[in-house]
Design an enzyme around this catalytic site. Sequence first.
Site, PDB file in Angstrom:
ATOM      1  N   GLY A   9       0.796  -1.257   0.050  1.00 58.94           N
ATOM      2  CA  GLY A   9      -0.083  -0.152  -0.101  1.00 58.94           C
ATOM      3  C   GLY A   9       0.812   1.191   0.146  1.00 58.94           C
ATOM      4  O   GLY A   9       0.507   2.249   0.615  1.00 58.94           O
ATOM      5  N   SER A  11       1.614   3.377  -2.381  1.00 59.14           N
ATOM      6  CA  SER A  11       1.449   4.377  -3.526  1.00 59.14           C
ATOM      7  C   SER A  11       0.755   5.723  -2.823  1.00 59.14           C
ATOM      8  O   SER A  11       0.930   6.814  -3.742  1.00 59.14           O
ATOM      9  CB  SER A  11       0.236   3.737  -4.370  1.00 59.14           C
ATOM     10  OG  SER A  11      -1.063   3.618  -3.936  1.00 59.14           O
ATOM     11  N   ASN A  87       0.678  -2.919   5.293  1.00 57.69           N
ATOM     12  CA  ASN A  87      -0.202  -1.679   5.546  1.00 57.69           C
ATOM     13  C   ASN A  87      -1.267  -1.610   4.457  1.00 57.69           C
ATOM     14  O   ASN A  87      -2.482  -0.960   4.895  1.00 57.69           O
ATOM     15  CB  ASN A  87       0.707  -0.290   5.158  1.00 57.69           C
ATOM     16  CG  ASN A  87      -0.040   0.809   4.966  1.00 57.69           C
ATOM     17  OD1 ASN A  87      -0.495   1.431   5.805  1.00 57.69           O
ATOM     18  ND2 ASN A  87      -0.058   1.152   3.432  1.00 57.69           N
ATOM     19  N   SER A 139      -6.248  -1.035  13.118  1.00 60.89           N
ATOM     20  CA  SER A 139      -7.149   0.242  13.295  1.00 60.89           C
ATOM     21  C   SER A 139      -7.494   0.588  14.762  1.00 60.89           C
ATOM     22  O   SER A 139      -7.780  -0.745  15.399  1.00 60.89           O
ATOM     23  CB  SER A 139      -8.099   0.104  12.367  1.00 60.89           C
ATOM     24  OG  SER A 139      -9.320   1.208  12.657  1.00 60.89           O
ATOM     25  N   TYR A 152     -15.274  -3.801   8.491  1.00 59.89           N
ATOM     26  CA  TYR A 152     -13.741  -3.137   8.794  1.00 59.89           C
ATOM     27  C   TYR A 152     -13.304  -3.541  10.096  1.00 59.89           C
ATOM     28  O   TYR A 152     -12.218  -4.130  10.260  1.00 59.89           O
ATOM     29  CB  TYR A 152     -13.802  -1.663   8.341  1.00 59.89           C
ATOM     30  CG  TYR A 152     -12.637  -1.068   8.347  1.00 59.89           C
ATOM     31  CD1 TYR A 152     -11.626  -0.841   7.704  1.00 59.89           C
ATOM     32  CD2 TYR A 152     -12.346  -0.331   9.763  1.00 59.89           C
ATOM     33  CE1 TYR A 152     -10.464  -0.474   7.674  1.00 59.89           C
ATOM     34  CE2 TYR A 152     -11.168   0.235   9.671  1.00 59.89           C
ATOM     35  CZ  TYR A 152     -10.179   0.305   8.785  1.00 59.89           C
ATOM     36  OH  TYR A 152      -8.952   1.142   8.811  1.00 59.89           O
TER      37      TYR A 152
HETATM   38  P1  NAD Z   1      -5.263   4.609   1.352  1.00 59.97           P
HETATM   39  O1  NAD Z   1      -6.606   4.263   0.659  1.00 59.97           O
HETATM   40  O2  NAD Z   1      -4.656   5.955   1.113  1.00 59.97           O
HETATM   41  O3  NAD Z   1      -4.152   3.488   0.813  1.00 59.97           O
HETATM   42  C1  NAD Z   1      -4.412   2.349   0.656  1.00 59.97           C
HETATM   43  C2  NAD Z   1      -3.218   1.286  -0.007  1.00 59.97           C
HETATM   44  O4  NAD Z   1      -3.568  -0.101   0.028  1.00 59.97           O
HETATM   45  C3  NAD Z   1      -2.976   1.803  -1.508  1.00 59.97           C
HETATM   46  O5  NAD Z   1      -1.726   2.023  -1.707  1.00 59.97           O
HETATM   47  C4  NAD Z   1      -3.621   0.536  -1.994  1.00 59.97           C
HETATM   48  O6  NAD Z   1      -3.136   0.290  -3.565  1.00 59.97           O
HETATM   49  C5  NAD Z   1      -3.587  -0.571  -1.209  1.00 59.97           C
HETATM   50  N1  NAD Z   1      -4.216  -1.575  -1.286  1.00 59.97           N
HETATM   51  C6  NAD Z   1      -5.772  -1.608  -1.071  1.00 59.97           C
HETATM   52  N2  NAD Z   1      -6.244  -2.872  -1.333  1.00 59.97           N
HETATM   53  C7  NAD Z   1      -5.245  -3.623  -1.927  1.00 59.97           C
HETATM   54  C8  NAD Z   1      -5.086  -5.016  -2.326  1.00 59.97           C
HETATM   55  N3  NAD Z   1      -6.219  -5.799  -2.291  1.00 59.97           N
HETATM   56  N4  NAD Z   1      -3.771  -5.339  -2.712  1.00 59.97           N
HETATM   57  C9  NAD Z   1      -2.661  -4.686  -2.832  1.00 59.97           C
HETATM   58  N5  NAD Z   1      -2.846  -3.413  -2.432  1.00 59.97           N
HETATM   59  C10 NAD Z   1      -3.889  -2.873  -1.996  1.00 59.97           C
HETATM   60  O7  NAD Z   1      -5.324   4.316   2.964  1.00 59.97           O
HETATM   61  P2  NAD Z   1      -4.411   4.650   4.240  1.00 59.97           P
HETATM   62  O8  NAD Z   1      -5.531   5.513   4.891  1.00 59.97           O
HETATM   63  O9  NAD Z   1      -3.207   5.228   3.955  1.00 59.97           O
HETATM   64  O10 NAD Z   1      -4.549   3.241   4.957  1.00 59.97           O
HETATM   65  C11 NAD Z   1      -3.374   2.414   5.025  1.00 59.97           C
HETATM   66  C12 NAD Z   1      -3.728   1.553   6.167  1.00 59.97           C
HETATM   67  O11 NAD Z   1      -4.082   2.211   7.401  1.00 59.97           O
HETATM   68  C13 NAD Z   1      -4.856   0.361   5.815  1.00 59.97           C
HETATM   69  O12 NAD Z   1      -4.636  -0.807   6.271  1.00 59.97           O
HETATM   70  C14 NAD Z   1      -6.175   1.131   6.904  1.00 59.97           C
HETATM   71  O13 NAD Z   1      -7.099   0.300   7.207  1.00 59.97           O
HETATM   72  C15 NAD Z   1      -5.102   1.703   7.916  1.00 59.97           C
HETATM   73  N6  NAD Z   1      -5.942   2.661   8.642  1.00 59.97           N
HETATM   74  C16 NAD Z   1      -6.222   3.946   8.140  1.00 59.97           C
HETATM   75  C17 NAD Z   1      -6.899   4.978   8.924  1.00 59.97           C
HETATM   76  C18 NAD Z   1      -7.197   6.417   8.383  1.00 59.97           C
HETATM   77  O14 NAD Z   1      -7.945   6.989   9.148  1.00 59.97           O
HETATM   78  N7  NAD Z   1      -6.666   6.522   7.110  1.00 59.97           N
HETATM   79  C19 NAD Z   1      -7.173   4.848  10.244  1.00 59.97           C
HETATM   80  C20 NAD Z   1      -6.691   3.450  10.960  1.00 59.97           C
HETATM   81  C21 NAD Z   1      -6.314   2.547   9.932  1.00 59.97           C
END
Ligand code: NAD
Length: 242
Positions: A9, A11, A87, A139, A152
């Site tokens: 993840g 990108s 991630n 999370s 989730y």
């Molecule tokens: P984001 O949507 O900005 O990025 C998600 C990344 O995961 C992307 O690079 C995407 O390509 C990759 N991804 C998703 N599904 C995939 C798959 N099937 N195969 C390969 N790659 C995949 O999200 P973010 O906010 O940066 O979240 C990153 C992590 O943090 C996640 O696990 C999310 O659950 C967790 N998280 C985020 C938050 C928040 O508020 N943003 C809070 C708690 C936890």
Amino acid sequence: MKRIIMITGASRGIGRAAALRLSEEGGCLFLSCAKNTAMLQETAVLCEKNGAETCTFTGDLADPSECVRMVRACEERFGIPDILINNAGISRVSLFQDSSPEDLRKILDANLCSMADLTRETVKGMLKKHSGRIINVSSVFGGTGASMEVEYSLTKGAVNAFTRSLAKELAPSGIAVNAIAPGAIDTDMNRNLSPEERAALEEEIPMGRFGTAGECAELIAFLTRAPLYLTGEIIGINGGWA
Ligand code: NAD
């Protein structure tokens, strides 16, 4: 010795921030994302400017064969990873009764099975070296639960159990397994919130604001160098929310 670090993840969001932060320490970064190769490439270019070597991989990790392909590609390019940062993830907001069995399976595959499949394949190499670190991104909802995000929360609760169990299993082999549990973080995952919803959420958070991807990256970087004795922990980063 350059550290070999796999980050899923990468990108955008927390994954990209972790890659950028870790690239400041040099090393070999193997970066992956699901679809957006161009954005992943942008992350890689920024990391190389910081002094790290990089290699990118685009693939849907919900498919177990892609997990195997990713680990093989990393081993061929850089060698057995020293650190795996799980991630990648997706979110889904709806009432539980409105979701379908397919919705449930999709988020389980993306958030949980992908993490477990990728970890299994990576651990085979780490066991040969008798060393390694695995950092999962969970999370706050994995502990507290969340209305409208039941599935989730289910996946993240399972990530916590996975982290604690695997830590026990791998401790005798010199491999530490921990998770971070972010609260509300300012990334694309929360772009669907209206200004009113966002303001209401900020009011609930004692620190009065969302966290940044950079703050999560800082905690991840800390865990990559923490004492090995720190294992099986789910470390919150939530501005006092939970
Ligand atoms: P984001 O949507 O900005 O990025 C998600 C990344 O995961 C992307 O690079 C995407 O390509 C990759 N991804 C998703 N599904 C995939 C798959 N099937 N195969 C390969 N790659 C995949 O999200 P973010 O906010 O940066 O979240 C990153 C992590 O943090 C996640 O696990 C999310 O659950 C967790 N998280 C985020 C938050 C928040 O508020 N943003 C809070 C708690 C936890």
